[in-house]
Design an enzyme around this catalytic site. Sequence first.
Site, mmCIF file in Angstrom:
data_model
loop_
_atom_site.group_PDB
_atom_site.id
_atom_site.type_symbol
_atom_site.label_atom_id
_atom_site.label_comp_id
_atom_site.label_asym_id
_atom_site.label_seq_id
_atom_site.Cartn_x
_atom_site.Cartn_y
_atom_site.Cartn_z
ATOM 1 N N GLY A 1 111.773 63.722 3.176
ATOM 2 C CA GLY A 1 112.860 63.523 4.303
ATOM 3 C C GLY A 1 111.663 63.428 6.052
ATOM 4 O O GLY A 1 110.542 63.706 5.815
ATOM 5 N N ASP A 2 112.832 63.262 6.884
ATOM 6 C CA ASP A 2 111.752 63.676 7.934
ATOM 7 C C ASP A 2 110.602 62.496 8.276
ATOM 8 O O ASP A 2 110.750 61.624 7.746
ATOM 9 C CB ASP A 2 111.829 64.782 8.917
ATOM 10 C CG ASP A 2 112.796 65.808 8.917
ATOM 11 O OD1 ASP A 2 114.582 65.079 8.677
ATOM 12 O OD2 ASP A 2 113.231 66.910 8.497
ATOM 13 N N ASN A 3 109.379 63.703 8.350
ATOM 14 C CA ASN A 3 108.471 62.624 8.592
ATOM 15 C C ASN A 3 107.741 62.499 6.674
ATOM 16 O O ASN A 3 106.345 62.702 6.939
ATOM 17 C CB ASN A 3 107.315 63.887 8.854
ATOM 18 C CG ASN A 3 107.721 63.527 11.141
ATOM 19 O OD1 ASN A 3 108.836 64.010 11.478
ATOM 20 N ND2 ASN A 3 106.762 63.316 11.529
#
Lengths: 730, 730
Positions: free
Chosen positions: A313-315
Amino acid sequence: MTKIKGRVTLPSQNNFYEETKDLMNRWGADALRDSDGTKLDDQIKDLDAKIYTTYFVARGHNEFAYQHLDEMQQLYLMSDYTLATETVCTIDFMNGFLTEQIKPDYHHDPKVWWDVYDRTTETRVDPVDWNVNEETHQVEVHNAIPFHEYTVNFLSYMIWDPTQMYNHITNDWGDKPKEIPFDARQPHSHKYMVETLIDFMENNPKTDVVRFTTFYYHFTLFFNDKRKEKFVDWFGYGSSVSPAALEAFEAEKGYRLTSEDFITNGYYNSTFKEPTDAYRDYIDFQQKFVAMRAKELVDIVHQYGKEAVMFLGDNWIGTEPYGKYFESIGLDGVVGSVGGGTTLRLISDIPHVKYTEGRFLPYFFPDTFFEGNDQAILDEAVDNWVSARRALLRSPLNRIGYGGYPSLAYKFPTFVDYISETTEQFREILTHVEDKKPYSKCTVAILNSFGKLRTWQSYMVAHALHYKQIYSYLGILESLSGLDVDVEFISFDEIKDGIPSHIDVIINAGDAGTSFSGGSQWSNPELVSTIRQWVYEGHGFIGVGEPSALEKGGHFFQLNDILGVDKELGYTLSTDKYFNQPLSSHFITEDLTENFNHGEQINNTYARFEDTEIIAMDQENVTIAARDYGQGRGVYLMGLPYNFSNTRILLRSIYYSMKKEEELTRFFSSNIYCEVNVYPESHKIAVVNNTNQVQKTIIYDGHGNGIEIELSGSEILWGNVHEKDIEFSA
Amino acid sequence: MTKIKGRVTLPSQNNFYEETKDLMNRWGADALRDSDGTKLDDQIKDLDAKIYTTYFVARGHNEFAYQHLDEMQQLYLMSDYTLATETVCTIDFMNGFLTEQIKPDYHHDPKVWWDVYDRTTETRVDPVDWNVNEETHQVEVHNAIPFHEYTVNFLSYMIWDPTQMYNHITNDWGDKPKEIPFDARQPHSHKYMVETLIDFMENNPKTDVVRFTTFYYHFTLFFNDKRKEKFVDWFGYGSSVSPAALEAFEAEKGYRLTSEDFITNGYYNSTFKEPTDAYRDYIDFQQKFVAMRAKELVDIVHQYGKEAVMFLGDNWIGTEPYGKYFESIGLDGVVGSVGGGTTLRLISDIPHVKYTEGRFLPYFFPDTFFEGNDQAILDEAVDNWVSARRALLRSPLNRIGYGGYPSLAYKFPTFVDYISETTEQFREILTHVEDKKPYSKCTVAILNSFGKLRTWQSYMVAHALHYKQIYSYLGILESLSGLDVDVEFISFDEIKDGIPSHIDVIINAGDAGTSFSGGSQWSNPELVSTIRQWVYEGHGFIGVGEPSALEKGGHFFQLNDILGVDKELGYTLSTDKYFNQPLSSHFITEDLTENFNHGEQINNTYARFEDTEIIAMDQENVTIAARDYGQGRGVYLMGLPYNFSNTRILLRSIYYSMKKEEELTRFFSSNIYCEVNVYPESHKIAVVNNTNQVQKTIIYDGHGNGIEIELSGSEILWGNVHEKDIEFSA
């Protein structure tokens, strides 16, 4: 067989030593982690557990970022549509964006990197006809055509990391510094990332596992001028662009991308848009780059004798775990958030890692763990566990865990007790099923534009969030995640010249024109005829929503001949449609006790043939139908929101489409709330009650002989299997 | 003012002399007619009444037809889609057609006149690759591509007139001869038609009015092999084709049509398909021909000093009364069937005739007039009258009438009494409104592909029949038919270079891609920008259903900027949509007391702008919205099935879109069940109660001052108007 231990990651926090030990004991935890907003003190780090440390690569170092503002991450954005009412049109292109996050890039020449479009004609405006005012953030278009609409695609800097921005705004972090994301493709940033990690490894010897959260580029997420989300695409590569990236792309692929490859015809190029060849090339290009750079960091972790895991997730952009470069990163594991069966499988099916870990719900945050909310906390835990368990029995995670502030959770003893049970149950399941292929009755392939790359990721806008337009399709994945069939994701490209021989049933689902239904792919006669022949020769095809939808050759559903159903666009209203009486009963709906829940309405579906089996209708539309097609069959479903009835309808549709109805009752539960899994290698059968209520069911062995059993709420009952015979000691 | 008399046409029949006199007296009838299945005896023909005689031009003379079978009417038909499973594909092209009606034309070379299509690739098969078996009615395609679908477009003879076929089958006429239609374009037929009419005129001196039913070509209507309707298009030119026609077309227009101009991409070219240039040319070509030939017959009638009227239906193709050749036919009148306000206006607005006549319901047939059905008969009569009366007050018919067996109706005295009232009321209305332009508050134009040619004929599949896909749009016409606004129908072509200055509001309505919504027209930037400018400068635009729908430039509704609403196709799911709270009240829905009935659901409509006024929502979709656009406004309605509430919503939408809300209450009824019409020339105001219940309402004069009045069930109250003042003597 000896019971396994551990396999559970516990979040901890400062000044929580005794309680941590207690929880470790009760949940059998063998690893401790920090979380956003928590740090572990040394005393805790010295406990007999692996220590996970959350690690951010591309943010959290503003002292560096401020020195290298030209290395900030970038993003292509599109202005509002602006109506020209005269021949000069002024576009306030920053209108609606959050200036705390977005800053126009005037450093790189806008005339080179930006584009102005007349969206009424879909033509690019010659750069001599516009100029930028850097003071007012306006583009002025000259020689505009009155009453056409214009937009600017502009390159911007992203001056605030989206996840930190979300947490910052949501938790009202006030003047806490806004973390500036920097770009691994830039020389100083790259060097800094490597050196910083080495420094971290040197100074954190008690860290056993570096939990990368994540690597370089965030999924596309930007906010509006009211500090609320304006755009989110969990799969978006929008925040990975930069002149450096586009120039490198040109050098590698031999042609140049433009802003309009990211903002295609006025749409941000999301996962719902059919990917162009150029966009596929760009995805490939960034995946290759990200994998190369990520490997450098993982190698450093390994040089220090530690493990490297990645948060999904995120980056995470560029690391797609089912992509062709993921293996080369060399990660030890992947950790992801489990919202149910689909997201569990998204994690647990990831190849090329030593282990996968699922972070279960609820997250230990004050919005859930507040006084008096005991029952809701327990309900969320039970729902999460029971829905995920279906999938776990097909493809187990190697570890589970929780996140947040354990001091909050610790105040809810019923919850702590329940997690004691589930962690124990998890470990028991692993003893039977880990590394053992469960018995599968057939192989079902989900056909869409992305195929394997987005395994278990079809129809998602943002991770596990509900949208009106997707829940009717997500139910397919959620149902499949726990069914005793093998599931694959295949792309249109892969099957044009022939469908892999091990596939038994193809599912095509989605709204017309999306990457999931397939859109323009269906204009390809090879695709259409390949599937027809394959079904004709004895396979199953299940279409959901607007399958094979493209207006061509007198039809909207190009495979209407297989499905038995088409959608009336108005062009054949003059043709009488007599086939509108549902059958009184049918194999597919045999277990259905109420009306079929088809989710969103696809209007004006109708049976095209006298021999179309109309199985259910609603609002004068066909909601379930089937048709014989040579040795195979087609099945149409309007939609399939997730519930137990629909899971059964899908299972029956699979059997029906293969013309193997008689094989349904081999290792089978008559009661739709219970499911059966068989593990030939460990000679085990698991009967699982997916509800909290007592259930009676007839369980069928491999010969089709049934025995009645009763399961308590959410019970999992293990028995023994020898070939087709089953035996329960209970 | 003296009351007018007559204006009513009564059906009569043999042996019904005294009763006919009685009915003539009670209904004030001044004309008598025969009907299908009835003839008038001489005694009746000698009554003091005009005698109408139904006359068939192109059928009913099998003795002639059998001698000239090569002059039978023809029809292009398409076979079933046939799947090739190997390289030879055999198509049973007569499968599913009624052989009593359809006979393949082997007389004209199939290799020249027929076409075989690979519908999977949308390509024509080279004629060397197929051959016809005339014994088995099969086409064999060689070098077929396995798992492609093939169809044959074949030319056929229509050996049974569709209306007679319908009556024959419906009434079980057994061995009554099946009437063969012959073709006015053929030499013998043409000569025969002329001679037969002269003969008729010579032998029927008591006929005052020849009622042509109708002329040459029937709307497209063919049955299936179970003797049920297979296809019906009330506007279809399908049955007017022949090699002779196509050759004449080529000579006149300079290019050749093919079967695929009638069966376009697998669709019969119906009124819902966007007309191609070639199809428009063909319509023009046949209209011109039909008008020329029809004029010959009308001239003969006139030479005998009699009147010629045309029934609007059956063999009406080519006579379209709003087309450019209709005037040249020289008809005295048109008679049509009145199903409600829309079909009344379809007849009463016809230009270039001395009079129009509406045949009201119920039709005097045994399926309605049976013992014990008194209330249903009366209800149908009342509904028909009250709904048609709204339109009559805007644009009166000159005559009304009934059809069928009067002996049946005569047995129902309540019905006979009611018709006495309505015929009297009809004549009273005429004294006030005939030849007087009613006061109109504005001019509303319905914008679609056919424009004026299909005035009051939008969205219809078959005359006045209900279809799921059209009722949500037909309600617009039905509402407009009685509103105090002028109504026009305009085509896209007419407005590209500018919208006529007298138009105040444009309505665009229909399903995406149809001729009514406009489909490909919306890719034309001139069209889009012309409407934008026009609205911006102070006009109204109302979109219903999928207005201006075409996926282009980032939008589906091309005029979403005016409407405030677009439809989500999935491509902008990633963009947050915050505008989803309906206003608590709004001018448009001020009189609405229950949920808005939007008819069929258009899924995923959403407000695009913060300043979109969301007026109503359902199922998370926007069903009514409005937006300011410069000096004008746009209004979006999901659908508008006909009812009183929706009529008011449309009226309010019209005012709102013009930004003239304050003018609504000029000559206006507060109660939605009552309506007001003003006739400046006769200084009259009519207040009409459109229900059978007593209604109280406030009637506003031209200044906006209201007075409360009460009307009895279905009452029409006449008052006097002087400028803006009104006065009721009651």
